[in-house]
Every structure is written in structure tokens, then in C-alpha cells.
Design a protein around this motif. Structure first.
Motif, PDB file in Angstrom:
ATOM      1  N   GLU A   1       0.996  -1.406   0.007  1.00 40.94           N
ATOM      2  CA  GLU A   1       0.029  -0.146   0.052  1.00 40.94           C
ATOM      3  C   GLU A   1       0.947   1.055  -0.071  1.00 40.94           C
ATOM      4  O   GLU A   1       0.476   2.301  -0.667  1.00 40.94           O
ATOM      5  N   GLN A   2       1.880   1.141   0.786  1.00 34.43           N
ATOM      6  CA  GLN A   2       2.772   2.304   0.977  1.00 34.43           C
ATOM      7  C   GLN A   2       3.337   2.788  -0.556  1.00 34.43           C
ATOM      8  O   GLN A   2       3.419   3.796  -0.986  1.00 34.43           O
TER       9      GLN A   2
ATOM     10  N   LYS B   1      -1.606   7.639 -11.533  1.00 31.97           N
ATOM     11  CA  LYS B   1      -2.112   6.437 -11.182  1.00 31.97           C
ATOM     12  C   LYS B   1      -2.170   5.314 -12.287  1.00 31.97           C
ATOM     13  O   LYS B   1      -2.544   4.262 -12.039  1.00 31.97           O
TER      14      LYS B   1
ATOM     15  N   GLU C   1       1.776   6.403  -7.267  1.00 33.34           N
ATOM     16  CA  GLU C   1       0.787   7.129  -7.771  1.00 33.34           C
ATOM     17  C   GLU C   1       1.082   8.352  -7.538  1.00 33.34           C
ATOM     18  O   GLU C   1       0.923   9.259  -8.775  1.00 33.34           O
ATOM     19  N   ARG C   2       1.620   8.993  -6.245  1.00 30.50           N
ATOM     20  CA  ARG C   2       2.092  10.422  -6.284  1.00 30.50           C
ATOM     21  C   ARG C   2       2.918  10.879  -7.255  1.00 30.50           C
ATOM     22  O   ARG C   2       2.964  11.982  -7.733  1.00 30.50           O
TER      23      ARG C   2
ATOM     24  N   VAL D   1       2.445   1.324 -10.570  1.00 32.43           N
ATOM     25  CA  VAL D   1       1.225   0.998  -9.601  1.00 32.43           C
ATOM     26  C   VAL D   1       0.296  -0.137  -9.890  1.00 32.43           C
ATOM     27  O   VAL D   1       0.065  -0.871  -8.843  1.00 32.43           O
TER      28      VAL D   1
ATOM     29  N   ARG E   1       2.414   1.731  -3.529  1.00 33.10           N
ATOM     30  CA  ARG E   1       1.367   2.220  -4.220  1.00 33.10           C
ATOM     31  C   ARG E   1       1.027   3.502  -4.289  1.00 33.10           C
ATOM     32  O   ARG E   1       1.012   4.255  -5.229  1.00 33.10           O
ATOM     33  N   ARG E   2       0.937   4.022  -2.884  1.00 38.15           N
ATOM     34  CA  ARG E   2       0.497   5.324  -2.878  1.00 38.15           C
ATOM     35  C   ARG E   2       1.712   6.248  -3.321  1.00 38.15           C
ATOM     36  O   ARG E   2       1.531   7.343  -4.048  1.00 38.15           O
TER      37      ARG E   2
END
Length: 96
Positions: free
Chosen positions: A48-49, A60, A55-56, A65, A51-52
Motif C-alpha cells: 500500500e505504501q 495512477k 501514484e503520487r 502502480v 502504491r501510494r
């Protein structure tokens, strides 16, 4: 392998700072290692970390991602969260 991935993450954070694609890559790799060790909660958190952060930094729609979603789905499935696994795989498929 776990200590090597932890060391790589630490080094990349020092070299590149906390918000860099190399850091996200290390987070994702560490998540894969945690999954292999049966430490699914830690694996999911790292995916999750990653991916976020991807994305940033990359947007996305970036394939990195999608890779994070794929790894997250695998960790969720291994942890017995079939609904979460399916949801993550559906996200991953949108990148192909």
C-alpha cells in the motif's frame, strides 16, 4: 533476503529522500519478502505504501502502480481475504 531488502530501503531513503520511486520499489520488494515469510499484514502495508508513493510520483496509470496492486492482491489472498484479493486484482488488470 529480509535484512537485505530492509537495508536497501534504508539506503534508498537516505540517498533519495522519502518520496522517490526507488523508495517505492524497495517498499514493494520488501512487501513481496514479507509475503514469502507469511507476514501478510506487513506485506500489505508495504505494498500500500509503495502504491501510494508510485501514484503520487508517477501517476495512477503507471505500470508500477499496477504491479503494486498485483502484489497486494497476492498478499491479501494468502492472508485469506478473498474479496480484497479480487478487488486488488481487478485494479491490477486495468493496467494491462
Amino acid at each position: 533476503a529480509l535484512s537485505q531488502h530492509e537495508r536497501a530501503l534504508s539506503l534508498r531513503r537516505r540517498l533519495f529522500g522519502p518520496a522517490h520511486s526507488e523508495v517505492a520499489m524497495s517498499l514493494n520488494n520488501l512487501g513481496v519478502t514479507y509475503s514469502a515469510l507469511g507476514r501478510y499484514a506487513e506485506a500489505m502495508e508495504h505494498h500500500e505504501q509503495a502504491r501510494r508513493l508510485h501514484e503520487r510520483l508517477l501517476g495512477k496509470e503507471h505500470p508500477s502502480v499496477g504491479n503494486c496492486w498485483l502484489n497486494l492482491g497476492q498478499a491479501r489472498g494468502q492472508a485469506g481475504d478473498i474479496a480484497g484479493e479480487l478487488k486488488a486484482y481487478q485494479q491490477a488488470v486495468s493496467y494491462t
